[in-house]
Design a protein around this motif. Structure first.
Motif, PDB file in Angstrom:
ATOM      1  N   ALA A   1      35.071  37.863  32.064  1.00  0.00           N
ATOM      2  CA  ALA A   1      33.628  38.064  31.925  1.00  0.00           C
ATOM      3  C   ALA A   1      32.858  37.132  32.857  1.00  0.00           C
ATOM      4  CB  ALA A   1      33.206  37.827  30.475  1.00  0.00           C
ATOM      5  N   LEU A   2      33.278  35.873  32.940  1.00  0.00           N
ATOM      6  CA  LEU A   2      32.618  34.929  33.840  1.00  0.00           C
ATOM      7  C   LEU A   2      32.807  35.333  35.292  1.00  0.00           C
ATOM      8  CD1 LEU A   2      33.438  31.500  32.137  1.00  0.00           C
ATOM      9  CD2 LEU A   2      31.230  32.669  32.221  1.00  0.00           C
ATOM     10  N   ASN A   3      33.970  35.879  35.614  1.00  0.00           N
ATOM     11  CA  ASN A   3      34.221  36.334  36.970  1.00  0.00           C
ATOM     12  C   ASN A   3      33.245  37.439  37.374  1.00  0.00           C
ATOM     13  OD1 ASN A   3      36.120  38.478  38.733  1.00  0.00           O
ATOM     14  ND2 ASN A   3      36.207  36.350  39.396  1.00  0.00           N
ATOM     15  N   VAL A   4      33.023  38.392  36.466  1.00  0.00           N
ATOM     16  CA  VAL A   4      32.072  39.466  36.737  1.00  0.00           C
ATOM     17  C   VAL A   4      30.656  38.906  36.887  1.00  0.00           C
ATOM     18  CG1 VAL A   4      30.981  41.538  35.777  1.00  0.00           C
ATOM     19  CG2 VAL A   4      33.458  41.250  35.633  1.00  0.00           C
ATOM     20  N   LEU A   5      30.289  37.953  36.035  1.00  0.00           N
ATOM     21  CA  LEU A   5      28.956  37.353  36.111  1.00  0.00           C
ATOM     22  C   LEU A   5      28.743  36.643  37.444  1.00  0.00           C
ATOM     23  CD1 LEU A   5      26.256  36.487  34.852  1.00  0.00           C
ATOM     24  CD2 LEU A   5      27.464  34.551  33.812  1.00  0.00           C
TER      25      LEU A   5
ATOM     26  N   LEU B   1      26.843  36.525  43.229  1.00  0.00           N
ATOM     27  CA  LEU B   1      27.237  36.422  44.626  1.00  0.00           C
ATOM     28  C   LEU B   1      26.798  37.646  45.424  1.00  0.00           C
ATOM     29  CD1 LEU B   1      28.884  34.767  46.744  1.00  0.00           C
ATOM     30  CD2 LEU B   1      30.867  36.144  46.072  1.00  0.00           C
ATOM     31  N   TYR B   2      27.083  38.836  44.900  1.00  0.00           N
ATOM     32  CA  TYR B   2      26.742  40.061  45.631  1.00  0.00           C
ATOM     33  C   TYR B   2      25.230  40.271  45.671  1.00  0.00           C
ATOM     34  CZ  TYR B   2      31.728  41.137  45.255  1.00  0.00           C
ATOM     35  OH  TYR B   2      33.097  41.093  45.346  1.00  0.00           O
TER      36      TYR B   2
ATOM     37  N   GLN C   1      41.234  48.648  47.189  1.00  0.00           N
ATOM     38  CA  GLN C   1      40.381  49.757  46.773  1.00  0.00           C
ATOM     39  C   GLN C   1      38.981  49.264  46.403  1.00  0.00           C
ATOM     40  OE1 GLN C   1      42.247  52.121  43.715  1.00  0.00           O
ATOM     41  NE2 GLN C   1      44.203  52.232  44.808  1.00  0.00           N
ATOM     42  N   GLY C   2      38.920  48.145  45.674  1.00  0.00           N
ATOM     43  CA  GLY C   2      37.623  47.575  45.334  1.00  0.00           C
ATOM     44  C   GLY C   2      36.859  47.136  46.563  1.00  0.00           C
ATOM     45  N   ALA C   3      37.557  46.558  47.539  1.00  0.00           N
ATOM     46  CA  ALA C   3      36.904  46.140  48.777  1.00  0.00           C
ATOM     47  C   ALA C   3      36.330  47.329  49.528  1.00  0.00           C
ATOM     48  CB  ALA C   3      37.891  45.376  49.655  1.00  0.00           C
ATOM     49  N   ALA C   4      37.066  48.445  49.547  1.00  0.00           N
ATOM     50  CA  ALA C   4      36.589  49.648  50.236  1.00  0.00           C
ATOM     51  C   ALA C   4      35.346  50.215  49.551  1.00  0.00           C
ATOM     52  CB  ALA C   4      37.697  50.696  50.283  1.00  0.00           C
ATOM     53  N   VAL C   5      35.379  50.297  48.221  1.00  0.00           N
ATOM     54  CA  VAL C   5      34.226  50.829  47.477  1.00  0.00           C
ATOM     55  C   VAL C   5      33.008  49.926  47.671  1.00  0.00           C
ATOM     56  CG1 VAL C   5      33.332  51.318  45.168  1.00  0.00           C
ATOM     57  CG2 VAL C   5      35.653  52.021  45.782  1.00  0.00           C
ATOM     58  N   LEU C   6      33.204  48.617  47.574  1.00  0.00           N
ATOM     59  CA  LEU C   6      32.095  47.683  47.746  1.00  0.00           C
ATOM     60  C   LEU C   6      31.510  47.779  49.150  1.00  0.00           C
ATOM     61  CD1 LEU C   6      30.354  45.317  46.709  1.00  0.00           C
ATOM     62  CD2 LEU C   6      32.154  43.782  47.531  1.00  0.00           C
TER      63      LEU C   6
ATOM     64  N   LEU D   1      25.494  43.570  39.104  1.00  0.00           N
ATOM     65  CA  LEU D   1      26.552  44.027  38.190  1.00  0.00           C
ATOM     66  C   LEU D   1      27.297  45.261  38.695  1.00  0.00           C
ATOM     67  CD1 LEU D   1      27.993  43.658  35.476  1.00  0.00           C
ATOM     68  CD2 LEU D   1      26.245  45.143  34.453  1.00  0.00           C
ATOM     69  N   PRO D   2      26.631  46.326  39.163  1.00  0.00           N
ATOM     70  CA  PRO D   2      27.404  47.491  39.625  1.00  0.00           C
ATOM     71  C   PRO D   2      28.383  47.150  40.743  1.00  0.00           C
ATOM     72  CG  PRO D   2      25.095  48.081  39.326  1.00  0.00           C
ATOM     73  CD  PRO D   2      25.177  46.595  39.200  1.00  0.00           C
ATOM     74  N   MET D   3      27.979  46.282  41.666  1.00  0.00           N
ATOM     75  CA  MET D   3      28.881  45.888  42.747  1.00  0.00           C
ATOM     76  C   MET D   3      30.041  45.058  42.216  1.00  0.00           C
ATOM     77  SD  MET D   3      26.180  44.961  45.797  1.00  0.00           S
ATOM     78  CE  MET D   3      24.978  44.217  44.683  1.00  0.00           C
ATOM     79  N   ALA D   4      29.747  44.153  41.274  1.00  0.00           N
ATOM     80  CA  ALA D   4      30.806  43.316  40.712  1.00  0.00           C
ATOM     81  C   ALA D   4      31.835  44.155  39.960  1.00  0.00           C
ATOM     82  CB  ALA D   4      30.201  42.267  39.772  1.00  0.00           C
ATOM     83  N   LEU D   5      31.380  45.150  39.225  1.00  0.00           N
ATOM     84  CA  LEU D   5      32.307  46.009  38.483  1.00  0.00           C
ATOM     85  C   LEU D   5      33.181  46.833  39.419  1.00  0.00           C
ATOM     86  CD1 LEU D   5      30.063  47.283  35.542  1.00  0.00           C
ATOM     87  CD2 LEU D   5      31.881  45.557  35.463  1.00  0.00           C
ATOM     88  N   SER D   6      32.637  47.211  40.575  1.00  0.00           N
ATOM     89  CA  SER D   6      33.425  48.009  41.512  1.00  0.00           C
ATOM     90  C   SER D   6      34.623  47.231  42.045  1.00  0.00           C
ATOM     91  CB  SER D   6      32.542  48.468  42.677  1.00  0.00           C
ATOM     92  OG  SER D   6      32.181  47.377  43.503  1.00  0.00           O
ATOM     93  N   THR D   7      34.519  45.920  42.114  1.00  0.00           N
ATOM     94  CA  THR D   7      35.652  45.112  42.577  1.00  0.00           C
ATOM     95  C   THR D   7      36.506  44.618  41.417  1.00  0.00           C
ATOM     96  OG1 THR D   7      34.241  43.134  42.594  1.00  0.00           O
ATOM     97  CG2 THR D   7      34.447  44.351  44.646  1.00  0.00           C
TER      98      THR D   7
END
Length: 331
Positions: free
Chosen positions: A190-194, A199-200, A248-253, A235-241
């Motif tokens: 959870a902290l990682n996503v926050l 960051l993003y 795959q997460g890097a490509a989507v982001l 948040l949407p960008m963080a969830l994508s990674t």
């Protein structure tokens, strides 16, 4: 304060989902350079990087596993087959995916910069047209700070270089902090996503603030005052990674990032914040020192490189300045 922070967080999420703003930029761009940049970014990251990951996951890996299981394992044994599969996977990742990732990220940085510059010029032209049609001769509400921020940058020359070096080191340290936080037990994911959301979100708005000429200390201070909104925006960008494998997460982001740069260029953070806190209530949401932990090693690195003399003092000024208030930034 908790209710207000939650409201600002949710409004930040909604603000990031206003993707229709990208269409406005594309329509107003008479040169069509913006559309070409977005297409190039999609082809580069979606087709090349994303396609490379899907090629391995959906075609090459199943084929390799089948061959090893039915042809290699009966001769060399299952353990040798597993080792061979691991070796082939490492070779594909190291000799193809990693170089492709590095090249696409490097090229994408230039594309993101072009997208931000074009969107910023379109926004400036739009404001000038609004000012020209205003009967009172005043700027539209909520835009005065942004129009005047272009002259509020650094002193130029060595000071701009010092700020850029400090910024790069600071966010390398912050990225390392994000990685360490994600390894904590229980609360780590959870902290990682926050932290990734912050960051993003900062990356998206940093292009705009840089083009406006806002100093680094003011950018950090403003971000830390509006921490709840930016946590939602990213948040949407963080969830994508966070929810996808690394490549795959890097490509989507990388595909989504220019879209969010455009959304950030058209976002009025002050208006959203004032709607919740009131125009005189910016001090009620407490300042959150998001970058404080990353600033300490950054300061030591910059001081050691600069020799600890006057150049180090300049870095200290940047770091200490981030604690002040910058509620007047036109974003």
């Amino acid at each position: 304060m908790l209710k207000q922070a939650a409201t600002l967080w949710w409004l930040g999420v909604l603000e990031s989902l206003n993707l229709q703003r990208c269409v406005v930029f594309l329509v107003l761009d008479s040169s069509k350079a913006l559309g070409r940049a977005v297409v190039h970014c999609f082809v580069l990251n979606g087709c090349v990087l994303g396609g490379s990951t899907l090629l391995w996951e959906c075609a090459l890996l199943p084929a390799v596993q089948w061959l090893l299981r039915f042809l290699f394992a009966p001769v060399a044994g299952p353990l040798a087959a597993r080792c061979a599969a691991l070796l082939l996977q490492l070779c594909y990742h190291g000799l193809w995916l990693l170089p492709v990732y590095l090249v696409t990220m490097l090229v994408s940085c230039g594309i993101y910069n072009d997208v931000a510059k074009t969107a910023f010029l379109i926004k400036q032209k739009q404001r000038q047209q609004q000012d020209a049609h205003a009967s009172t001769g005043q700027r539209p509400a909520g835009q005065a700070g942004a129009a005047g921020a272009g002259g509020g940058g650094g002193g130029g020359g060595l000071e701009d270089v010092a700020q850029e070096v400090y910024r790069v080191v600071l966010f390398c340290m912050f990225l390392g902090e994000v990685s360490l936080v994600g390894r904590l037990p229980y609360a780590g994911p959870a902290l990682n996503v926050l932290f990734l959301s912050w960051l993003y979100a900062y990356y998206c708005f940093d292009y705009k603030w840089g083009l406006q000429g806002v100093r680094l200390a003011e950018r950090l201070a403003y971000f830390e005052r509006r921490w709840a909104f930016f946590a939602g925006f990213g948040l949407p960008m963080a969830l994508s990674t966070a929810l996808l494998p690394f490549y795959q997460g890097a490509a989507v982001l990388a595909v989504l990032f220019p879209v969010y740069i455009l959304v950030a260029c058209d976002s009025d953070v002050n208006a959203v914040h004032d709607r919740v806190m009131g125009k005189s209530g910016s001090g009620r949401l407490r300042h959150l020192p998001i970058f404080a932990l990353a600033m300490w090693p950054t300061q030591r690195i910059v001081n050691s490189v600069a020799g600890g003399g006057e150049a180090g003092g300049g870095g200290a000024a940047v770091a200490l300045g981030s604690g002040g208030g910058s509620g007047g930034m036109g974003t």
